[in-house]
Design a protein around this motif. Structure first.
Motif, PDB file in Angstrom:
ATOM      1  N   LEU A   3      -2.233  24.794  -6.957  1.00 61.47           N
ATOM      2  CA  LEU A   3      -2.662  23.501  -6.405  1.00 61.47           C
ATOM      3  C   LEU A   3      -3.980  23.639  -5.642  1.00 61.47           C
ATOM      4  CD1 LEU A   3       0.775  22.077  -5.199  1.00 61.47           C
ATOM      5  CD2 LEU A   3      -0.663  21.188  -7.040  1.00 61.47           C
ATOM      6  N   LEU A   4      -4.078  24.733  -4.853  1.00 59.85           N
ATOM      7  CA  LEU A   4      -5.327  24.951  -4.117  1.00 59.85           C
ATOM      8  C   LEU A   4      -6.502  25.157  -5.079  1.00 59.85           C
ATOM      9  CD1 LEU A   4      -4.092  27.346  -1.249  1.00 59.85           C
ATOM     10  CD2 LEU A   4      -4.773  24.935  -1.047  1.00 59.85           C
ATOM     11  N   ILE A  57     -11.885  20.946  -8.559  1.00 59.98           N
ATOM     12  CA  ILE A  57     -12.362  19.570  -8.754  1.00 59.98           C
ATOM     13  C   ILE A  57     -13.375  19.198  -7.663  1.00 59.98           C
ATOM     14  CG2 ILE A  57     -11.654  17.142  -8.709  1.00 59.98           C
ATOM     15  CD1 ILE A  57      -9.101  17.956 -10.120  1.00 59.98           C
ATOM     16  N   GLY A  58     -13.124  19.657  -6.449  1.00 55.09           N
ATOM     17  CA  GLY A  58     -14.051  19.350  -5.350  1.00 55.09           C
ATOM     18  C   GLY A  58     -15.429  19.947  -5.596  1.00 55.09           C
ATOM     19  N   VAL A 102      -7.482  21.697  -6.594  1.00 53.94           N
ATOM     20  CA  VAL A 102      -8.184  20.851  -5.612  1.00 53.94           C
ATOM     21  C   VAL A 102      -9.596  21.374  -5.365  1.00 53.94           C
ATOM     22  CG1 VAL A 102      -8.196  20.079  -3.212  1.00 53.94           C
ATOM     23  CG2 VAL A 102      -6.058  20.078  -4.516  1.00 53.94           C
ATOM     24  N   ALA A 103      -9.690  22.697  -5.138  1.00 46.58           N
ATOM     25  CA  ALA A 103     -11.006  23.287  -4.861  1.00 46.58           C
ATOM     26  C   ALA A 103     -11.912  23.190  -6.091  1.00 46.58           C
ATOM     27  CB  ALA A 103     -10.846  24.745  -4.444  1.00 46.58           C
ATOM     28  N   VAL A 142     -10.608  13.414 -14.101  1.00 50.17           N
ATOM     29  CA  VAL A 142      -9.785  13.955 -13.020  1.00 50.17           C
ATOM     30  C   VAL A 142      -8.340  14.131 -13.488  1.00 50.17           C
ATOM     31  CG1 VAL A 142      -8.980  13.581 -10.664  1.00 50.17           C
ATOM     32  CG2 VAL A 142     -11.281  12.837 -11.328  1.00 50.17           C
ATOM     33  N   VAL A 175      -6.315  17.681 -13.735  1.00 44.47           N
ATOM     34  CA  VAL A 175      -5.139  17.932 -12.883  1.00 44.47           C
ATOM     35  C   VAL A 175      -3.902  18.191 -13.739  1.00 44.47           C
ATOM     36  CG1 VAL A 175      -3.577  16.905 -11.197  1.00 44.47           C
ATOM     37  CG2 VAL A 175      -6.035  16.602 -10.942  1.00 44.47           C
TER      38      VAL A 175
END
Length: 647
Positions: free
Chosen positions: A115-116, A122-123, A119-120, A155, A159
């Motif tokens: 998950l991290l 995509i960021g 998120v990272a 996105v 994900v």
């Protein structure tokens, strides 16, 4: 403490073991997301950009490559984690943790990291998408950069895709957790290590296979390529496998048998450990070497294509802009106007020449040539830096293009004209045949290309004027040549010139900028995407080595701790660690780079042009990046080793 809290605590406490895996996963997610953002960009979806459909298909292919790469990388990393934690699992089981709780703990750890990473990834990808779109716009030659836009589909796909990928691999890996007995888990790291062995027959097979593969690569030609391609790859792969599993062990054994070398300073420590490390990591080193060779060869090929085409276009179009004024000297556009357009756009004009040409034929072989006066030749010679010449009445000399290695896609050596000094009949339509003595032949690039001629015949000014005056209008013309600075970025000037031309005159102009622009869109974009994929491979392969180092960390800590107890200094430990870690990092790098150079030698044979310089550039960059990764890994590894050393 719950399983979730224990998982978080484990990740925090052993972050160094997770960091390489985490950052590599972040990079994979980031690249996938950036590609997805481009694919679902409205300008691409609606076909508003030139070549958008082709580029979109290319990006989709890259996305699949990234997914496949991520799958195998994550699968390997997960397996390496579990294997390195057998003793920890045994202790947890001894303290009462059930198999279900153990698997639950591993599941939480993997999913938190996943998950991290998503998120990272995509960021960071969001931050880089603007830069990516600007770069792609420049490579495609778009008038204005593509606007920053991220579709929600990009996105969602990123994900959902990576969640499923990480979850499937985690569930698959959980099957291995809790199968072994407690005593086996605890004793797993204390099992005696078998002495590495090898077979002389397989050692000979390794040497013969590598020599055969390299020999076929060096001697391969266009005619033999279909026959030699598969044996070349087969011999090289086979030789590489036995290189790490057999030949490397035999070399270390020979070092051990050389007592003078073996007992010199810390050689005994290095050689004895290297034998085990090579044996234990042979499969990993083999896989990385082959992958390294494939990726480097692909990158070097695309880079050679990009640079080779650029030079070829420059050699084919010796001037940036050319206009044909016809025999009547009516250019499609005033040279002053063209120069004005170039200067207005910031491209300083460095040359503007006006020359007369006549098409002729040299008999008896009917070789087609351009005929120019010696005065015009000297003007061109001065421009290109050649010495000027003179021609006597009744004489001439021939100028043909040199066989330039950079013209790998345009030059055809079989089209060159070779004339020995002699008298020849020169025929021009509309003029009586002339007998001229061709006293010598030069190989120079003083003559701009002409699709109808193979070379240029230089005659006296008087004869050139007579031929031009009497030649049929289709066989004589006035040409205008111009050069200006930064021609690669002069497409707006060319577009402005073409917009002012009538349809009748559009074929009377040619430009190096336009020719280069038509090919660079594909080569540059392919190179750009190839570099992204290569970077992903580089980080992943480095991370695999990093994992392997820290998988053996506890054993190595105990080993070096025992060495300090018998008097080994910190400096000596640093040297031993540097040698052993460097071997694992650079062995596949060196082998893969060597394979790449031989593969590029084979490509040079196929193209009849030397592209080894381009290959060397790619390999050098890879070695530099690998060295940086090695220094960072060695620093962390050394810190962990010294934490437990008795010094």
């Amino acid at each position: 403490m719950t399983s979730r809290q224990l998982a978080i605590s484990n990740i925090k406490g052993s972050w160094h073991r997770y960091s390489a895996y985490f950052f590599s996963s972040v990079f994979a997610v980031m690249i996938f997301f950036v590609y997805a953002a481009f694919i679902y960009h409205p300008d691409v979806m609606k076909g508003n950009i030139y070549g958008g459909s082709s580029v979109r298909q290319l990006m989709l292919l890259c996305q699949w490559l990234v997914i496949i790469f991520s799958f195998f990388f994550t699968l390997y990393s997960s397996g390496a984690f579990l294997k390195s934690r057998q003793k920890e699992f045994g202790m947890l089981t001894l303290f009462g943790m059930t198999k279900f709780q153990l698997r639950k703990l591993v599941f939480y750890e993997n999913m938190i990291i996943s998950l991290l990473s998503i998120v990272a990834g995509i960021g960071i990808g969001t931050l880089l998408t603007k830069l990516f779109l600007m770069t792609v716009s420049r490579m495609l030659g778009l008038a204005a950069p593509m606007r920053f836009y991220i579709d929600i589909q990009a996105v969602i796909i990123t994900v959902v895709g990576y969640l499923l990928l990480f979850m499937c691999i985690t569930l698959y890996s959980l099957r291995k957790v809790g199968r072994a007995q407690i005593i086996d888990l605890i004793r797993a790291e204390k099992a005696p290590r078998k002495v590495p062995t090898f077979s002389w027959l397989l050692v000979i097979l390794a040497v013969v296979s590598l020599v055969a593969g390299y020999y076929l690569a060096v001697t391969s030609t266009m005619e033999l390529f279909i026959v030699t391609a598969i044996p070349t790859i087969g011999f090289t792969v086979l030789g590489t496998y036995f290189l790490f599993t057999q030949l490397s062990v035999s070399i270390t054994r020979m070092m051990q048998n050389n007592k003078r070398f073996y007992y010199f300073r810390t050689n005994m420590l290095n050689v004895s450990q290297v034998a085990y490390k090579l044996r234990d990591n042979a499969q990993m080193l083999f896989n990385i070497s082959i992958l390294c060779a494939v990726v480097l060869t692909a990158t070097a090929t695309v880079y050679s294509l990009d640079q080779g085409l650029r030079k070829s276009v420059s050699e084919q179009y010796l001037f940036v802009f050319v206009m044909n004024g016809g025999k009547e000297d009516v250019p499609p556009l005033s040279p002053k106007v063209v120069e004005g357009y170039a200067n207005e756009a910031g491209h300083a004009v460095t040359a503007s020449l006006k020359l007369k040409y006549v098409d002729g034929v040299i008999k008896p072989d009917n070789n087609r040539v351009n005929i120019i006066s010696v005065a015009d030749y000297n003007r061109l010679a001065v421009h290109f830096g050649y010495p000027t010449r003179s021609v006597a009445s009744g004489e001439s000399f021939l100028v043909s293009r040199p066989h330039n290695e950079s013209m790998i896609f345009f030059h055809d050596p079989s089209q060159s004209i070779k004339l020995s000094p002699n008298k020849y009949v020169v025929s021009v339509k509309g003029h009586t045949d002339t007998i001229l003595y061709v006293k010598d032949q030069l190989e120079q690039k003083v003559i701009p290309s002409d699709s109808h001629s193979r070379a240029t015949l230089v005659v006296t000014d008087q004869l050139a004027a007579q031929l031009y005056a009497s030649a049929h209008s289709n066989y004589a013309r006035m040409m205008y040549y111009m050069d200006w600075e930064d021609w690669e970025y002069a497409m707006p000037v060319i577009n402005k010139i073409e917009s002012t031309l009538s349809e009748d005159n559009e074929y009377n102009v040619a430009s190096r900028t336009e020719a280069w622009n038509s090919v660079k869109q594909i080569t540059s974009l392919t190179l750009f995407i190839g570099l992204f994929i290569s970077l992903l491979f580089f980080l992943a392969s480095g991370s695999v080595i990093y994992f392997k180092l820290f998988t053996d960390l506890q054993d190595d800590q105990a080993y070096f701790k025992s060495l300090t107890r018998i008097g080994l200094s910190i400096e000596e430990i640093r040297k031993v660690v540097t040698f052993q870690v460097g071997l694992v990092f650079f062995a596949p790098c060196v082998v893969g780079s060597l394979h790449t150079m031989f593969a590029m030698k084979s490509l040079s044979n196929l193209l009849n042009s030397n592209v080894l310089g381009y290959a060397l550039t790619v390999v050098a960059l890879f070695v530099i990046m690998q060295t940086i990764y090695f220094l960072a890994a060695r620093r962390t590894y050394m810190k962990k080793i010294l934490e437990v050393a008795d010094v």
